[in-house]
Write an enzyme that holds these catalytic residues in place. Sequence first.
Site, PDB file in Angstrom:
ATOM      1  N   VAL A 150      34.007  34.074  35.307  1.00  0.00           N
ATOM      2  CA  VAL A 150      33.371  35.374  35.126  1.00  0.00           C
ATOM      3  C   VAL A 150      34.188  36.475  35.776  1.00  0.00           C
ATOM      4  CG1 VAL A 150      31.290  36.723  35.649  1.00  0.00           C
ATOM      5  CG2 VAL A 150      31.077  34.322  34.983  1.00  0.00           C
ATOM      6  N   GLU A 151      34.704  36.211  36.959  1.00  0.00           N
ATOM      7  CA  GLU A 151      35.417  37.240  37.714  1.00  0.00           C
ATOM      8  C   GLU A 151      36.761  37.617  37.085  1.00  0.00           C
ATOM      9  OE1 GLU A 151      34.825  39.131  40.203  1.00  0.00           O
ATOM     10  OE2 GLU A 151      32.924  38.370  40.960  1.00  0.00           O
ATOM     11  N   SER A 152      37.538  36.606  36.691  1.00  0.00           N
ATOM     12  CA  SER A 152      38.922  36.893  36.295  1.00  0.00           C
ATOM     13  C   SER A 152      39.431  36.022  35.162  1.00  0.00           C
ATOM     14  CB  SER A 152      39.839  36.664  37.507  1.00  0.00           C
ATOM     15  OG  SER A 152      39.774  35.286  37.908  1.00  0.00           O
ATOM     16  N   TYR A 255      25.880  40.241  35.309  1.00  0.00           N
ATOM     17  CA  TYR A 255      26.804  39.378  36.049  1.00  0.00           C
ATOM     18  C   TYR A 255      26.315  37.933  36.125  1.00  0.00           C
ATOM     19  CZ  TYR A 255      29.869  37.973  39.945  1.00  0.00           C
ATOM     20  OH  TYR A 255      30.788  37.346  40.749  1.00  0.00           O
TER      21      TYR A 255
END
Length: 515
Positions: A150-152, A255
């Site tokens: 999810v982040e990167s 998120y």
Amino acid sequence: MKLIHRLTPLALATLLAGCATNPPAELTAPALPPPPPPAAAEPSPAPMPQAAPAPTRSIAAELLEDNLRPGEKVDLDGPDVNADLWARVRQGFQLEDLDDEWVRKAEAWYSARPDYVERMTTRGSRYLFHIVEEVEKRGMPTELALLPFVESAFVTHAVSSAKATGMWQFMPATGRDFDLKQNIFRDDRRDVLASTRAALDYLGRLYKQFGDWHLALAAYNWGQGNVQKAVARNLKAGLPTDYASLKMPDETRYYVPKLQAVKNIVFAPERYALTLPAMANHPFFLSVKVDRDIDVALAAQLAGISLETFQQFNPQMNKPVILAAATPQVLLPYDQASAFAANLARHSGPLASWTAWVVPKTMSPADAAKRHGMPEGLLREINRIPPKMLVRAGSTLLVPRGEHVHDDVSERLADTASLNLAPDAPPARRLTLKAGKADTVASVAARYKVGAEQVAQWNKVGSKARFKPGQAIVVYTTVKPTVAGKPTRVATKQAPRPTSGKGGKGRTVVAAATP
């Protein structure tokens, strides 16, 4: 259990000799600058190892057990040595599931992009075993191991518009809070081991604060202070304080559902017409000890891998040299670790062609380059110095390592090195003037193109003061004064003949040294 290892090159060569598995797919990573002009004879390339039969499981087990902490055990001879890592991840799922329109939106987004999912899961396969190990060691839900998706999307050198960096996307200040070094030589926010340790430390702290993993994840994205305020608002209003009930920005609202969507895909990819790459349940990389400074390009060569592949596993490097005092180990694909150890042990030439130099006084890049016999353009490129800038005294530059340099860069310098620049502008001259009849602080400031507050400070008067005719005025400037668009004479050696001072133009008496 911890399966990331720090071995001496000789020990690793003995234990891993002959490892050979399929090499990882490569990512495109930022290119490093070229090597400097040779200060000594170029080292002969080390011979690359030939593929050999894979080691027996008992040797692999001996290798891993040699690096376990007291009381830890690992059995690589058991039936699960090649088990699917995805199955292990699924077995550790603990978070309460979300099921809302935000989750459906994320599922649809991933389902419509099978190529993207394949790329990010292939990248993730390089690091996921280590992250799962660390998550399980802390007793955390294995959903957290999926968070870099999810982040990167597991891009280790990713940089967001807000300057968050690495696969765990640490902001500079938060990274420093968790001991992630950031200087001209390295950025530990991109370091696979260090950033994973810091991210799980941070998530653990947030869970301890909020007692809820969904809120902890929201705080990881939005900030713990913002989540705390949102919880307090709901408590005051008598409303629930769970993730779905809090008022938050859409980015944070989306998120955790994105993580839920990734979890759902990992749990049953066929439901979304997606395929996950096979992922064996054993280490993908090993940590190999580095005792001396070594060029990144040489380290990749000794390992028998491309520079791009080396950077995938060691993305924290900011320069083309690895400083052993700050980076005592490198990560290498499991099957290349023995090749690196063996080649490093028998390498007889120089290891590092770069070293750190502390600038003794403020100077131009041209002067610094001349001191070290290198082209100015290369010095600017390797140290990222923009045009029209001077290098301040005390800055650290990377320069060619001459034959006379035997010591590696110290730990203090490797950890604290910085580059401080100043505009390369003409030095200001100190002018002493005689005030004209109508001179004020404002008129003198306008004439010499400086700030009124500066003129007032230089002459210890108020910013709206009026000067007495004939009063001495001090100004520091790099430009010639103008009145009505025309330049006024400025004497730099001798004062002109006295004038009556009429018209408020003033007269230059002395032009002296810089401030």
